[in-house]
Design a protein around this motif. Structure first.
Motif, PDB file in Angstrom:
ATOM      1  N   ARG A  97       0.836  -1.202   0.000  1.00 46.41           N
ATOM      2  CA  ARG A  97       0.000   0.000   0.000  1.00 46.41           C
ATOM      3  C   ARG A  97       0.871   1.252   0.000  1.00 46.41           C
ATOM      4  O   ARG A  97       0.633   2.186  -0.772  1.00 46.41           O
ATOM      5  CB  ARG A  97      -0.930  -0.025   1.212  1.00 46.41           C
ATOM      6  CG  ARG A  97      -1.955   1.068   1.239  1.00 46.41           C
ATOM      7  CD  ARG A  97      -3.035   0.875   2.319  1.00 46.41           C
ATOM      8  NE  ARG A  97      -2.563   0.350   3.587  1.00 46.41           N
ATOM      9  CZ  ARG A  97      -2.760  -0.907   4.026  1.00 46.41           C
ATOM     10  NH1 ARG A  97      -3.404  -1.785   3.308  1.00 46.41           N
ATOM     11  NH2 ARG A  97      -2.305  -1.274   5.196  1.00 46.41           N
ATOM     12  N   ALA A  98       1.900   1.283   0.835  1.00 48.80           N
ATOM     13  CA  ALA A  98       2.778   2.452   0.912  1.00 48.80           C
ATOM     14  C   ALA A  98       3.521   2.671  -0.403  1.00 48.80           C
ATOM     15  O   ALA A  98       3.648   3.808  -0.875  1.00 48.80           O
ATOM     16  CB  ALA A  98       3.772   2.290   2.065  1.00 48.80           C
ATOM     17  N   VAL A  99       4.000   1.588  -1.010  1.00 42.25           N
ATOM     18  CA  VAL A  99       4.720   1.696  -2.282  1.00 42.25           C
ATOM     19  C   VAL A  99       3.768   2.155  -3.391  1.00 42.25           C
ATOM     20  O   VAL A  99       4.108   3.030  -4.199  1.00 42.25           O
ATOM     21  CB  VAL A  99       5.401   0.354  -2.643  1.00 42.25           C
ATOM     22  CG1 VAL A  99       5.922   0.365  -4.068  1.00 42.25           C
ATOM     23  CG2 VAL A  99       6.529   0.066  -1.660  1.00 42.25           C
ATOM     24  N   ALA A 100       2.564   1.592  -3.430  1.00 40.83           N
ATOM     25  CA  ALA A 100       1.590   1.974  -4.457  1.00 40.83           C
ATOM     26  C   ALA A 100       1.218   3.450  -4.334  1.00 40.83           C
ATOM     27  O   ALA A 100       1.180   4.175  -5.334  1.00 40.83           O
ATOM     28  CB  ALA A 100       0.339   1.098  -4.356  1.00 40.83           C
ATOM     29  N   GLU A 101       0.973   3.912  -3.128  1.00 46.31           N
ATOM     30  CA  GLU A 101       0.597   5.316  -2.932  1.00 46.31           C
ATOM     31  C   GLU A 101       1.770   6.253  -3.212  1.00 46.31           C
ATOM     32  O   GLU A 101       1.586   7.320  -3.802  1.00 46.31           O
ATOM     33  CB  GLU A 101       0.024   5.549  -1.532  1.00 46.31           C
ATOM     34  CG  GLU A 101      -1.301   4.854  -1.277  1.00 46.31           C
ATOM     35  CD  GLU A 101      -2.464   5.335  -2.156  1.00 46.31           C
ATOM     36  OE1 GLU A 101      -2.373   6.402  -2.800  1.00 46.31           O
ATOM     37  OE2 GLU A 101      -3.483   4.624  -2.195  1.00 46.31           O
ATOM     38  N   ALA A 102       2.979   5.862  -2.818  1.00 48.45           N
ATOM     39  CA  ALA A 102       4.157   6.689  -3.107  1.00 48.45           C
ATOM     40  C   ALA A 102       4.381   6.774  -4.614  1.00 48.45           C
ATOM     41  O   ALA A 102       4.699   7.845  -5.146  1.00 48.45           O
ATOM     42  CB  ALA A 102       5.387   6.129  -2.407  1.00 48.45           C
ATOM     43  N   GLY A 103       4.228   5.654  -5.294  1.00 47.74           N
ATOM     44  CA  GLY A 103       4.367   5.653  -6.746  1.00 47.74           C
ATOM     45  C   GLY A 103       3.326   6.538  -7.404  1.00 47.74           C
ATOM     46  O   GLY A 103       3.627   7.304  -8.330  1.00 47.74           O
ATOM     47  N   TYR A 104       2.092   6.460  -6.931  1.00 48.33           N
ATOM     48  CA  TYR A 104       1.033   7.306  -7.475  1.00 48.33           C
ATOM     49  C   TYR A 104       1.373   8.778  -7.252  1.00 48.33           C
ATOM     50  O   TYR A 104       1.263   9.590  -8.171  1.00 48.33           O
ATOM     51  CB  TYR A 104      -0.319   6.970  -6.838  1.00 48.33           C
ATOM     52  CG  TYR A 104      -1.435   7.745  -7.488  1.00 48.33           C
ATOM     53  CD1 TYR A 104      -2.209   7.171  -8.480  1.00 48.33           C
ATOM     54  CD2 TYR A 104      -1.688   9.076  -7.136  1.00 48.33           C
ATOM     55  CE1 TYR A 104      -3.217   7.893  -9.105  1.00 48.33           C
ATOM     56  CE2 TYR A 104      -2.682   9.803  -7.762  1.00 48.33           C
ATOM     57  CZ  TYR A 104      -3.437   9.213  -8.746  1.00 48.33           C
ATOM     58  OH  TYR A 104      -4.415   9.947  -9.367  1.00 48.33           O
ATOM     59  N   ARG A 105       1.765   9.127  -6.032  1.00 44.77           N
ATOM     60  CA  ARG A 105       2.104  10.531  -5.732  1.00 44.77           C
ATOM     61  C   ARG A 105       3.250  11.034  -6.610  1.00 44.77           C
ATOM     62  O   ARG A 105       3.221  12.170  -7.085  1.00 44.77           O
ATOM     63  CB  ARG A 105       2.455  10.699  -4.250  1.00 44.77           C
ATOM     64  CG  ARG A 105       1.250  10.716  -3.340  1.00 44.77           C
ATOM     65  CD  ARG A 105       1.604  11.142  -1.920  1.00 44.77           C
ATOM     66  NE  ARG A 105       2.695  10.382  -1.336  1.00 44.77           N
ATOM     67  CZ  ARG A 105       2.562   9.223  -0.696  1.00 44.77           C
ATOM     68  NH1 ARG A 105       1.365   8.674  -0.563  1.00 44.77           N
ATOM     69  NH2 ARG A 105       3.606   8.615  -0.189  1.00 44.77           N
TER      70      ARG A 105
END
Length: 116
Positions: A97-105
């Motif tokens: 979740r953290a990696v997916a959201e960081a990538g999105y940001r």
């Protein structure tokens, strides 16, 4: 609070990069998800602001829940029968979740130089 009859993705209609991805997702999800530029419909969703929509895609679910950014993308694809395993990873793993959201940001912050 508006409750659409199917999941509804609000996206930045002024962003060519965003438009390219929305066209891809539409092909993958068919009629399972509605897609609208937020500039045209945000006034119909009092639970959202234009500022929120300008920062990340928003997915309004039929029960009124609003998902944003990577979560919205993965849920939208899963509603269309795609990438359900990625949504499961997102829900089960704090790291994923953290990696997916960081990538999105990162992509959202740099979309002006992305092809599209």
């Amino acid at each position: 609070m508006k409750h659409p009859d199917r999941p509804t993705m609000l996206w930045d209609g002024d962003c060519g990069f965003c438009g390219r991805w929305i066209r891809r997702w539409k092909k993958l999800t068919g009629e399972a998800v509605a897609y609208h530029p937020y500039q045209e419909v945000v006034h119909e969703f009092p639970q959202l602001t234009a500022e929120q929509c300008s920062q990340a895609v928003q997915l309004v679910m039929p029960d009124g829940r609003v998902l944003s950014a990577a979560h919205a993308v993965l849920q939208g694809l899963a509603c269309g029968g795609r990438a359900g395993w990625l949504l499961a990873c997102y829900r089960r793993s704090r790291v994923f979740r953290a990696v997916a959201e960081a990538g999105y940001r990162f992509v959202a912050a740099n979309r002006s130089w992305q092809p599209g």
